[in-house]
Write a protein that holds these residues in place. Structure first.
Motif, PDB file in Angstrom:
ATOM      1  N   ARG A 172      -5.406   8.447  -1.665  1.00  0.00           N
ATOM      2  CA  ARG A 172      -5.533   9.380  -1.458  1.00  0.00           C
ATOM      3  C   ARG A 172      -4.102  10.768  -2.147  1.00  0.00           C
ATOM      4  N   ARG A 173      -4.853  11.729  -3.014  1.00  0.00           N
ATOM      5  CA  ARG A 173      -4.199  12.391  -3.338  1.00  0.00           C
ATOM      6  C   ARG A 173      -2.882  12.919  -2.800  1.00  0.00           C
ATOM      7  N   PRO A 174      -2.816  13.498  -1.202  1.00  0.00           N
ATOM      8  CA  PRO A 174      -1.360  13.871  -0.975  1.00  0.00           C
ATOM      9  C   PRO A 174      -0.775  12.660  -0.582  1.00  0.00           C
ATOM     10  N   ASP A 175      -1.478  11.709  -0.207  1.00  0.00           N
ATOM     11  CA  ASP A 175      -0.798  10.206  -0.078  1.00  0.00           C
ATOM     12  C   ASP A 175      -0.050   9.529  -1.149  1.00  0.00           C
ATOM     13  N   LEU A 176      -0.690  10.135  -2.056  1.00  0.00           N
ATOM     14  CA  LEU A 176      -0.053   9.139  -4.049  1.00  0.00           C
ATOM     15  C   LEU A 176       1.243  10.277  -4.016  1.00  0.00           C
ATOM     16  N   ASP A 177       1.446  11.507  -3.857  1.00  0.00           N
ATOM     17  CA  ASP A 177       2.049  12.667  -4.085  1.00  0.00           C
ATOM     18  C   ASP A 177       3.494  12.559  -3.389  1.00  0.00           C
ATOM     19  N   GLY A 226      14.014  -9.852  -4.073  1.00  0.00           N
ATOM     20  CA  GLY A 226      15.389  -9.344  -5.018  1.00  0.00           C
ATOM     21  C   GLY A 226      16.158  -7.865  -4.442  1.00  0.00           C
ATOM     22  N   GLY A 227      16.444  -7.536  -4.424  1.00  0.00           N
ATOM     23  CA  GLY A 227      17.057  -6.367  -4.546  1.00  0.00           C
ATOM     24  C   GLY A 227      16.445  -5.310  -5.546  1.00  0.00           C
ATOM     25  N   GLN A 228      15.545  -5.370  -6.211  1.00  0.00           N
ATOM     26  CA  GLN A 228      14.710  -4.701  -6.925  1.00  0.00           C
ATOM     27  C   GLN A 228      14.167  -3.464  -7.126  1.00  0.00           C
ATOM     28  N   PRO A 229      13.800  -2.455  -6.909  1.00  0.00           N
ATOM     29  CA  PRO A 229      12.794  -1.228  -6.594  1.00  0.00           C
ATOM     30  C   PRO A 229      11.490  -1.870  -6.744  1.00  0.00           C
ATOM     31  N   ALA A 230      10.871  -1.891  -5.654  1.00  0.00           N
ATOM     32  CA  ALA A 230       8.972  -2.327  -5.713  1.00  0.00           C
ATOM     33  C   ALA A 230       8.144  -1.123  -5.545  1.00  0.00           C
ATOM     34  N   HIS A 231       7.293  -1.376  -6.435  1.00  0.00           N
ATOM     35  CA  HIS A 231       6.467  -0.412  -6.790  1.00  0.00           C
ATOM     36  C   HIS A 231       5.103  -0.644  -6.349  1.00  0.00           C
ATOM     37  N   ALA A 232       4.749   0.046  -5.860  1.00  0.00           N
ATOM     38  CA  ALA A 232       3.204  -0.158  -5.155  1.00  0.00           C
ATOM     39  C   ALA A 232       1.634  -1.029  -5.780  1.00  0.00           C
ATOM     40  N   ASP A 233       1.356  -0.893  -4.928  1.00  0.00           N
ATOM     41  CA  ASP A 233       0.020  -1.679  -5.768  1.00  0.00           C
ATOM     42  C   ASP A 233      -0.495  -0.691  -7.217  1.00  0.00           C
ATOM     43  N   LEU A 234      -0.861  -1.260  -8.316  1.00  0.00           N
ATOM     44  CA  LEU A 234      -1.133  -0.541  -8.772  1.00  0.00           C
ATOM     45  C   LEU A 234      -2.313   0.140  -9.200  1.00  0.00           C
ATOM     46  N   ARG A 235      -3.083  -0.713  -8.680  1.00  0.00           N
ATOM     47  CA  ARG A 235      -4.717  -0.711  -8.568  1.00  0.00           C
ATOM     48  C   ARG A 235      -4.662   0.645  -7.288  1.00  0.00           C
ATOM     49  N   LEU A 236      -4.397   0.461  -6.723  1.00  0.00           N
ATOM     50  CA  LEU A 236      -4.433   1.353  -5.575  1.00  0.00           C
ATOM     51  C   LEU A 236      -4.036   3.041  -5.869  1.00  0.00           C
ATOM     52  N   THR A 237      -3.111   3.158  -7.480  1.00  0.00           N
ATOM     53  CA  THR A 237      -2.244   4.082  -7.482  1.00  0.00           C
ATOM     54  C   THR A 237      -2.712   4.883  -8.895  1.00  0.00           C
ATOM     55  N   TRP A 248       7.825   6.902   5.539  1.00  0.00           N
ATOM     56  CA  TRP A 248       8.980   7.812   4.581  1.00  0.00           C
ATOM     57  C   TRP A 248       9.099   9.489   4.714  1.00  0.00           C
ATOM     58  N   HIS A 249       7.973   9.883   4.431  1.00  0.00           N
ATOM     59  CA  HIS A 249       7.800  11.121   4.466  1.00  0.00           C
ATOM     60  C   HIS A 249       8.361  11.568   5.566  1.00  0.00           C
ATOM     61  N   ALA A 250       7.715  11.168   6.988  1.00  0.00           N
ATOM     62  CA  ALA A 250       7.716  11.582   8.141  1.00  0.00           C
ATOM     63  C   ALA A 250       9.303  11.809   9.090  1.00  0.00           C
ATOM     64  N   LEU A 251      10.297  10.518   8.364  1.00  0.00           N
ATOM     65  CA  LEU A 251      11.088  10.051   8.896  1.00  0.00           C
ATOM     66  C   LEU A 251      11.754  11.032   8.450  1.00  0.00           C
ATOM     67  N   THR A 252      11.825  11.163   7.144  1.00  0.00           N
ATOM     68  CA  THR A 252      13.479  12.412   6.348  1.00  0.00           C
ATOM     69  C   THR A 252      12.911  13.341   6.821  1.00  0.00           C
ATOM     70  N   ASP A 281       1.283  -1.302   0.607  1.00  0.00           N
ATOM     71  CA  ASP A 281       0.126   0.040   0.139  1.00  0.00           C
ATOM     72  C   ASP A 281       0.993   1.414   0.137  1.00  0.00           C
ATOM     73  N   PRO A 282       1.110   2.198  -0.440  1.00  0.00           N
ATOM     74  CA  PRO A 282       1.336   3.186  -0.785  1.00  0.00           C
ATOM     75  C   PRO A 282       1.419   4.265   0.093  1.00  0.00           C
ATOM     76  N   THR A 283       0.502   4.380   0.805  1.00  0.00           N
ATOM     77  CA  THR A 283      -0.267   5.172   2.028  1.00  0.00           C
ATOM     78  C   THR A 283       1.192   4.836   2.713  1.00  0.00           C
ATOM     79  N   GLU A 284       0.903   3.114   3.318  1.00  0.00           N
ATOM     80  CA  GLU A 284       1.717   2.611   4.351  1.00  0.00           C
ATOM     81  C   GLU A 284       3.345   3.011   4.749  1.00  0.00           C
ATOM     82  N   ALA A 285       3.627   2.643   3.174  1.00  0.00           N
ATOM     83  CA  ALA A 285       5.289   3.367   3.581  1.00  0.00           C
ATOM     84  C   ALA A 285       5.348   4.703   2.741  1.00  0.00           C
TER      85      ALA A 285
END
Length: 250
Positions: free
Chosen positions: A62-67, A37-48, A21-25, A13-17
């Protein structure tokens, strides 16, 4: 502090990651990523991207979380993750475990390497934050000293059965078992790993989404240096509480 974020091969889920990430950074912490496998992992496409038709307002990110997710996905650390097998958990001071419900989540939840990483953080007393299906990872991670889940004796929440089964009922006619990652609900499996059924707190029956401006609507459970939440609607409060927990750990 470096915070390790475990991601599956895809379908989280993109929001859950991204909210954490944003708050920590923003708080000055580094966030590193690990995938099977050490490859970039993209979120669930249905959600994005793909969406849910008439149910977009209910289920889409939600749009702000997708941003925030787009910013995270463009970051150098996200684009160069370690594999689970390459991770030295001693290099990180805290662990973040996002959730998601589509089939790709199984690549994290069923990984012996991911479970071993999770066990290290619990047994070392480092901060751990898990949300939604992500709570299944510590539920399945075994403390070698006890032979039990690292959640045994702790209080937690996770995706409640009411939310999981409700989403499945609304979408099953055209999405099948998209919202049913496993035959058993998340709540049932997590509760079975606990010392007492009452250690699972499902939160309010009718959840309300929080936001960057209103953390109060979110629901979290903190037990020492372990933090848990139920769904994307809790994640702004969850992220703020995790930043506080990491700061306390120094």
């Amino acid at each position: 502090m470096n915070v390790l974020c475990l991601l599956p091969a895809a379908d989280y889920d993109p929001t859950e990651a991204a909210t954490s990430w944003h708050a920590l950074t923003r708080a000055g912490h580094a966030v590193s990523f690990a995938t099977p496998g050490g490859q970039p992992a993209h979120a669930d496409l249905r959600l994005t991207d793909t969406g849910f038709g008439l149910f977009n307002a209910i289920f889409m990110t939600r749009r702000p979380d997708l941003d925030l997710y787009r910013q995270m996905a463009a970051s150098p650390a996200f684009r160069a993750p370690l594999s689970y097998a390459q991770v030295n958990p001693a290099d990180s001071g805290a662990l973040l475990i996002p959730g998601g419900h589509a089939a790709g989540m199984r690549s994290m939840l069923e990984s012996a390497d991911a479970q071993a990483i999770c066990t290290h953080f619990f047994t070392a007393g480092k901060p751990v934050a898990a949300v939604c299906h992500g709570v299944l990872l510590p539920a399945r991670s075994i403390d070698p000293a006890t032979g039990r889940s690292v959640l045994h004796g702790r209080r937690t929440t996770a995706l409640p059965a009411t939310l999981e089964l409700g989403a499945w009922a609304l979408t099953a006619a055209w999405l099948g078992r998209y919202y049913r990652t496993y035959p058993q609900t998340v709540q049932a499996e997590v509760t079975a790993a606990l010392a007492r059924p009452g250690d699972f707190d499902a939160g309010p029956l009718l959840p309300v989404r929080d936001s960057a401006e209103n953390h109060g609507a979110g629901f979290i459970v903190r037990d020492g240096r372990y933090l848990s939440a139920r769904w994307p609607g809790d994640c702004h409060r969850f992220a703020a509480a995790f930043v506080e927990m990491v700061a306390e750990a120094g």
